[in-house]
Design a protein around this motif. Sequence first.
Motif, PDB file in Angstrom:
ATOM      1  N   TYR A  11     -22.072  45.706   7.533  1.00 20.34           N
ATOM      2  CA  TYR A  11     -20.670  45.577   7.954  1.00 20.34           C
ATOM      3  C   TYR A  11     -20.181  46.872   8.594  1.00 20.34           C
ATOM      4  O   TYR A  11     -19.415  46.854   9.567  1.00 20.34           O
ATOM      5  CB  TYR A  11     -19.823  45.232   6.729  1.00 20.34           C
ATOM      6  CG  TYR A  11     -18.532  44.518   7.016  1.00 20.34           C
ATOM      7  CD1 TYR A  11     -18.536  43.210   7.503  1.00 20.34           C
ATOM      8  CD2 TYR A  11     -17.305  45.115   6.775  1.00 20.34           C
ATOM      9  CE1 TYR A  11     -17.353  42.530   7.743  1.00 20.34           C
ATOM     10  CE2 TYR A  11     -16.119  44.446   7.004  1.00 20.34           C
ATOM     11  CZ  TYR A  11     -16.144  43.151   7.495  1.00 20.34           C
ATOM     12  OH  TYR A  11     -14.965  42.488   7.724  1.00 20.34           O
ATOM     13  N   ASP A  12     -20.622  48.000   8.050  1.00 21.41           N
ATOM     14  CA  ASP A  12     -20.225  49.301   8.594  1.00 21.41           C
ATOM     15  C   ASP A  12     -20.847  49.579   9.954  1.00 21.41           C
ATOM     16  O   ASP A  12     -20.277  50.330  10.758  1.00 21.41           O
ATOM     17  CB  ASP A  12     -20.635  50.420   7.633  1.00 21.41           C
ATOM     18  CG  ASP A  12     -19.643  50.622   6.497  1.00 21.41           C
ATOM     19  OD1 ASP A  12     -18.515  50.111   6.596  1.00 21.41           O
ATOM     20  OD2 ASP A  12     -19.998  51.295   5.520  1.00 21.41           O
ATOM     21  N   HIS A  13     -22.020  49.011  10.220  1.00 22.84           N
ATOM     22  CA  HIS A  13     -22.785  49.447  11.380  1.00 22.84           C
ATOM     23  C   HIS A  13     -22.989  48.385  12.461  1.00 22.84           C
ATOM     24  O   HIS A  13     -23.383  48.727  13.579  1.00 22.84           O
ATOM     25  CB  HIS A  13     -24.152  49.981  10.927  1.00 22.84           C
ATOM     26  CG  HIS A  13     -24.051  51.235  10.112  1.00 22.84           C
ATOM     27  ND1 HIS A  13     -23.939  51.209   8.734  1.00 22.84           N
ATOM     28  CD2 HIS A  13     -24.003  52.542  10.483  1.00 22.84           C
ATOM     29  CE1 HIS A  13     -23.849  52.459   8.283  1.00 22.84           C
ATOM     30  NE2 HIS A  13     -23.884  53.280   9.316  1.00 22.84           N
ATOM     31  N   ARG A  52     -17.983  52.041  14.570  1.00 23.91           N
ATOM     32  CA  ARG A  52     -16.653  52.426  14.096  1.00 23.91           C
ATOM     33  C   ARG A  52     -16.231  53.738  14.743  1.00 23.91           C
ATOM     34  O   ARG A  52     -17.019  54.672  14.807  1.00 23.91           O
ATOM     35  CB  ARG A  52     -16.646  52.590  12.572  1.00 23.91           C
ATOM     36  CG  ARG A  52     -16.763  51.305  11.789  1.00 23.91           C
ATOM     37  CD  ARG A  52     -16.809  51.563  10.288  1.00 23.91           C
ATOM     38  NE  ARG A  52     -18.023  52.251   9.885  1.00 23.91           N
ATOM     39  CZ  ARG A  52     -18.095  53.518   9.526  1.00 23.91           C
ATOM     40  NH1 ARG A  52     -16.991  54.261   9.501  1.00 23.91           N
ATOM     41  NH2 ARG A  52     -19.234  54.087   9.177  1.00 23.91           N
ATOM     42  N   GLY A 103     -15.946  54.402   6.553  1.00 19.81           N
ATOM     43  CA  GLY A 103     -16.995  53.539   6.032  1.00 19.81           C
ATOM     44  C   GLY A 103     -16.838  53.231   4.551  1.00 19.81           C
ATOM     45  O   GLY A 103     -15.864  53.614   3.901  1.00 19.81           O
ATOM     46  N   THR A 104     -17.844  52.568   4.012  1.00 21.19           N
ATOM     47  CA  THR A 104     -17.847  52.126   2.619  1.00 21.19           C
ATOM     48  C   THR A 104     -18.119  53.284   1.666  1.00 21.19           C
ATOM     49  O   THR A 104     -18.872  54.201   1.989  1.00 21.19           O
ATOM     50  CB  THR A 104     -18.921  51.043   2.427  1.00 21.19           C
ATOM     51  OG1 THR A 104     -18.603  49.927   3.254  1.00 21.19           O
ATOM     52  CG2 THR A 104     -18.991  50.582   0.975  1.00 21.19           C
ATOM     53  N   TYR A 144     -14.276  49.280   1.250  1.00 22.56           N
ATOM     54  CA  TYR A 144     -14.625  49.221   2.669  1.00 22.56           C
ATOM     55  C   TYR A 144     -13.359  49.009   3.501  1.00 22.56           C
ATOM     56  O   TYR A 144     -12.258  48.839   2.948  1.00 22.56           O
ATOM     57  CB  TYR A 144     -15.642  48.097   2.923  1.00 22.56           C
ATOM     58  CG  TYR A 144     -15.091  46.697   2.757  1.00 22.56           C
ATOM     59  CD1 TYR A 144     -14.617  45.979   3.854  1.00 22.56           C
ATOM     60  CD2 TYR A 144     -15.020  46.088   1.502  1.00 22.56           C
ATOM     61  CE1 TYR A 144     -14.109  44.706   3.720  1.00 22.56           C
ATOM     62  CE2 TYR A 144     -14.498  44.808   1.350  1.00 22.56           C
ATOM     63  CZ  TYR A 144     -14.050  44.118   2.457  1.00 22.56           C
ATOM     64  OH  TYR A 144     -13.530  42.847   2.321  1.00 22.56           O
ATOM     65  N   SER A 145     -13.506  49.001   4.810  1.00 22.98           N
ATOM     66  CA  SER A 145     -12.357  48.935   5.723  1.00 22.98           C
ATOM     67  C   SER A 145     -12.261  47.603   6.454  1.00 22.98           C
ATOM     68  O   SER A 145     -13.268  47.038   6.871  1.00 22.98           O
ATOM     69  CB  SER A 145     -12.443  50.046   6.784  1.00 22.98           C
ATOM     70  OG  SER A 145     -12.268  51.312   6.227  1.00 22.98           O
TER      71      SER A 145
END
Length: 529
Positions: free
Chosen positions: A136-138, A142, A147-148, A172-173
């Motif tokens: 999800y972060d990558h 971003r 990040g998480t 997380y965001s």
Amino acid sequence: MTKQTPEQPFDMFIIGGGINGCGIARDAAGRGLSVALAEKDDLAQATSSASTKLFHGGLRYLEYFEFRLVREALIERENLLVAMPHISWPMRFVLPYHPDMRFESETPTSKLLSTVMPWTKGQRPGWLLRLGLFMYDHLGGREILPGTKTLDLRQAKEGKPLKDKFETAYEYSDCWVEDSRLVVLNARDAADRGAKIMTRTKVASATSSNGIWTVTTQDQLTGETTDFQAKLLINAAGPWVENIIHDVADMRTNEGIRLVRGSHIVTKKLFDHDKSYFFQGEDGRIIFAIPYEEDYTLIGTTDADHADISDPPVCTPEEQEYLCNFASNYFKTPISSDDIIWTYSGVRPLYDDNASSSTAATREYVLKLNESADAPALNIFGGKITTYRRLAESAIAKCAHFFPHIKEEWTKRVPLPGGDFPHDGRDELIKQLMTSSPFLTEKTARRLIKAYGTDALKIFADVASENQAGEHFGHGIYACELDWVIEKEWVRTADDYLWRRTKMGLRTNTTETEKLARYIEARQTGDPA
């Protein structure tokens, strides 16, 4: 008697004033096309004002291997943040880890995992959650959003409202968005670029001949009918898309939608920080608990098949109980129906992919160009609020060959009305507004900037005293604001303002609402208020 419009045929006529219709209208008008849009009710009156109010990639969609959808949505989060910093902002989400929970339902991921590692059957192991959050972060890249990270709930403030058994969480965001304002601002920008936006205007029929659509509309307030002509018909009617296909335009298609009802409850404020919770249920579903309008908590959503769009969606007592019980599995203090302040429900028009359940049905949008009639039509199925801008670009790309002189794509990171300031500049605008209009409380100034952005400074330009702001309707609502939304945002009733341009309906009492309604009605007729 039907009125004939004197204009040349529009390039496109759009049916539906939700986020898809208004997003397409804005994009097309900015590319030099002539556009008309008709909405039978108020803008965003249906699905587009009944979301969970999030720009998000859809973390749970990773379990269904919908990587393209998640990637597109993740990329769009930050594009949209830049374009609308007044109505959208970053939000952190806390996902408590529940090591002992086993899930009744299965996803493609859980089926694969239980085959390879049978001992994990019915579980989401911690390493799987971390892997999902890493993706999800990558997946989308971003620039703005952090990040998480892992939280120790025994020490962190986010753990205080939760039951003691929850010791670890992942933070997380994603992003918050004022959904109905998003629709209105897209419509306003479209109108500023030359589009004709008509609310309370029902499309009674659409017939094609010699490469041209004749669209007959009926004004829902006066009953007057009008004929418009257009080269292209775009059916963005959301839950009513099939009605337009079969009953209004008499098109031939095998495509269909699955109507899925999503319901939410709003309770008194349940916790004192500004982060949201992401809760997992034993039925395999998830819900959010989100800080809402400063004094409340928003909890949702459900997923239930909705048989008939003619039945207005409501949050049923069973859904209210489900959401209360779901959240109570996590919060120390149980939630009951007595805590509920307000409920709302909407119907998602998902593309019918024959999924086994409403939860598993795809959230991908599907665009189908129909050329079986004498003139082309584009039918839009599904869609997510996060990817509305990309849907609009894709819709126009699919039809661009009809318009040789169409301009290039342009909407990426271009501000919506009032959004022409840095994404971290909201506090400075609040200070400016309170300096120029010192009678405004900080809470009211914050609400105005979050709704109108830099346009709030225009609404209160040269308004240095409360007397100059006009009649006060309570809770920081002044006549100068109402005049603005009546003139520029198609407000025709008290509900338009109280529940779709704002959420001030949560605060106003019956007397205040009636007073506000009389003022708006008087402005429609031209009578003195």
